[in-house]
Design an enzyme around this catalytic site. Structure first.
Site: not given
Ligand code: BES
Ligand code: MG
Ligand code: ZN
Length: 501
Positions: A272, A346
């Protein structure tokens, strides 16, 4: 432990011994309504100050009056039209915030009749809001200059009688919300997968919960390769933490709560950038909520069997990190092409969902996850994204959320969206592109759930902490919100017939 001590008070205003009177003040015919007893004691002087200050009793507006008798100070706090319980929560916290640096220690909270609002609800939500407003992570780390508020005690007086039990229930719920906030707020230097295990063990010891920890070798034996894949790059090995609360006794599990517990999400090798990475200690907020929920259930001794489970990992870049284009064979046998290592939540949730469904067969599965930036774009910071095939449950959670102050908004799981998850090499990709990012993430999760009628996914990326000032509420500072604890605890209470929506 709550910050303040609460009790019911039925005596006269002037005999309470409190140093501070707080009065909920509604608007009627566009004017503040001062309850009769308060007018009787302070009528003229108070009336003049209301005029002079232009106090309009809008929700959360505060007027402080120094009467020179009976109380050191009188605080009028507006509840506006008192149309819903949010007016009450905002009022309670706003009053507390003005008292924070005053030498008040004993408050008499006077709640006049608020028309359509049920007095038990009003008292319960007031206590919760005061406790949430007392929470301040600055107190944990700042050395000297920060002073704890001197407030110790709150006496609650109402016009209509209320059930004293709501006070204790509110204390227990609020305490578990603040517990979850502390875990979510903790920096990742202190709260890593190992410390999550430690926190779970503390809860297990304190409340007599069952505890199962799957460490790396257990994860390997079971084939929980989603959790292993994401956790490989972490400085501290991943684990799956499972807490069991048997409040009903007997066999079977009524509810499973799964919380995304990425103690720091740097994005992995898909690192990120600056501006996005800074807040990622909060990526464990789902797990923090799961701990808060099972803690509250134990505190409230709810007659339900509940399992909470937290896949705890760090998502960091390094030589051992999983890589883009790796293929993971998941616990349920599906293969996943990793097209972005930052779509890690996820993967760990997928394995946990199938593991818990297969090994516990719960009647209901909730997962809470700071899953996608896309849900912040869709709904902002005032509602979590809710995904389920179960219409009745969706409707119920919607109504509970409105009432208790943790809103949800349903998003679809239509089959068209599944196209975006196609992979040329594996059963599915872990990403579905920019459009409908929250929906494709939920669609991915659904592939790991067998009985979809029993499953609810909550994407709490926008609601789990205060981001750039939002959600703007006097009962939150720039902190974790504990989102999900109130929503699901009240859901459980409603399910047991102990709460009406
Ligand atoms: N933890 C983040 C989601 C997130 C982002 C939560 C911002 C709160 C605020 C999640 O693991 C993530 O990185 N998601 C990616 C998915 C993408 C790579 C498909 C995202 O949302 O950008
Ligand atoms: Mg990520
Ligand atoms: Zn994440």
């Amino acid at each position: 432990m709550t910050y303040l001590v609460y009790s019911k008070y039925t005596g006269l205003l002037e005999e309470s011994g409190a140093d501070t009177l707080v009065v909920y003040t509604p608007i009627r015919d566009e004017k503040p309504v001062i309850p009769g007893d308060v007018s009787r004691l302070f009528g003229d002087g108070l009336g003049r100050v209301i005029e002079a200050e232009g106090f309009d009793a809008k929700t959360g507006k505060v007027l402080v009056y120094y009467p020179g008798k009976i109380f050191d100070r009188v605080v009028l706090v507006g509840v506006g039209e008192a149309g819903d319980l949010e007016d009450v929560r905002v009022a309670a916290a706003s009053a507390l915030n003005v008292l924070r640096d005053k030498p008040a220690s004993r408050i008499l909270l006077y709640i006049p009749d608020l028309g359509s609002l049920d007095v038990n609800d009003v008292v319960e939500q007031s206590v919760i809001s005061l406790e949430l407003a007392m929470y301040d992570p600055g107190l944990f780390y700042k050395s000297k200059e920060k002073k704890e508020p001197s407030i110790r005690e709150v006496l609650v007086k109402t016009d209509r009688d209320f059930d004293e039990g709501v006070i204790m229930r509110a204390e227990r719920i609020a305490d578990s919300v603040n517990y979850a906030r502390r875990i979510a707020d903790a920096p990742s230097s202190e709260m890593n997968p190992e410390s999550i295990e430690r926190e779970a063990r503390k809860l297990a010891d304190k409340y007599g919960l069952g505890l199962r920890i799957l460490h790396l070798e257990d994860l390997e034996r079971e084939g929980l390769n989603g959790i292993i894949g994401v956790g490989k790059g972490g400085g501290i090995p991943p684990r799956l933490v499972i807490l069991e609360y048997r409040g009903r006794g007997g066999d079977g599990w009524d509810v499973a709560v799964i919380g995304k517990t990425v103690t720091f999400d740097a994005g992995g090798l898909n690192l990120k950038p600056t501006g996005y990475i800074e807040e990622m200690k909060f990526d464990k907020s789902g797990g923090a909520a799961a701990l808060g929920i099972i803690r509250a259930a134990a505190e409230l001794e709810l007659p339900l069997n509940i399992v909470a489970s937290l896949p705890a990992v760090e998502n960091l870049p390094g030589p051992r990190s999983y890589r883009p284009k790796d293929v993971l064979r998941m616990y349920n046998g599906l293969t996943v092409e990793v097209n972005n290592t930052d779509a890690e939540g996820r993967l760990i949730l997928a394995d946990t969902l199938s593991y818990i469904e297969k090994n516990y067969r719960p009647n209901m599965i909730f997962d809470l996850a700071t899953l996608t930036g896309a849900v912040v774009i869709a709904l902002g910071n005032y509602a979590a994204g809710l995904f389920t095939d179960n219409d009745e449950l969706a409707e119920k959670l919607y109504r509970i959320g409105l009432k208790v102050g943790e809103k949800v908004w349903r998003l679809p799981l239509w089959k068209e969206y599944y196209e975006q998850l196609k992979s040329d090499v594996a059963d599915t990709s872990n990403i579905g592109g920019r459009p409908a990012g929250s929906i494709t993430a939920a669609a991915f999760l659904s592939k790991f759930v067998e009985d979809r009628e029993k499953w609810v996914h909550l994407d709490i990326a926008g609601t789990a902490w205060v981001q750039k000032g939002h959600p703007k509420k006097p009962y939150y500072k720039n902190t974790a919100t504990g989102y999900g604890v109130r929503l699901l605890v009240y859901y459980l209470l409603e399910k047991l017939g102990m709460y009406k929506v």
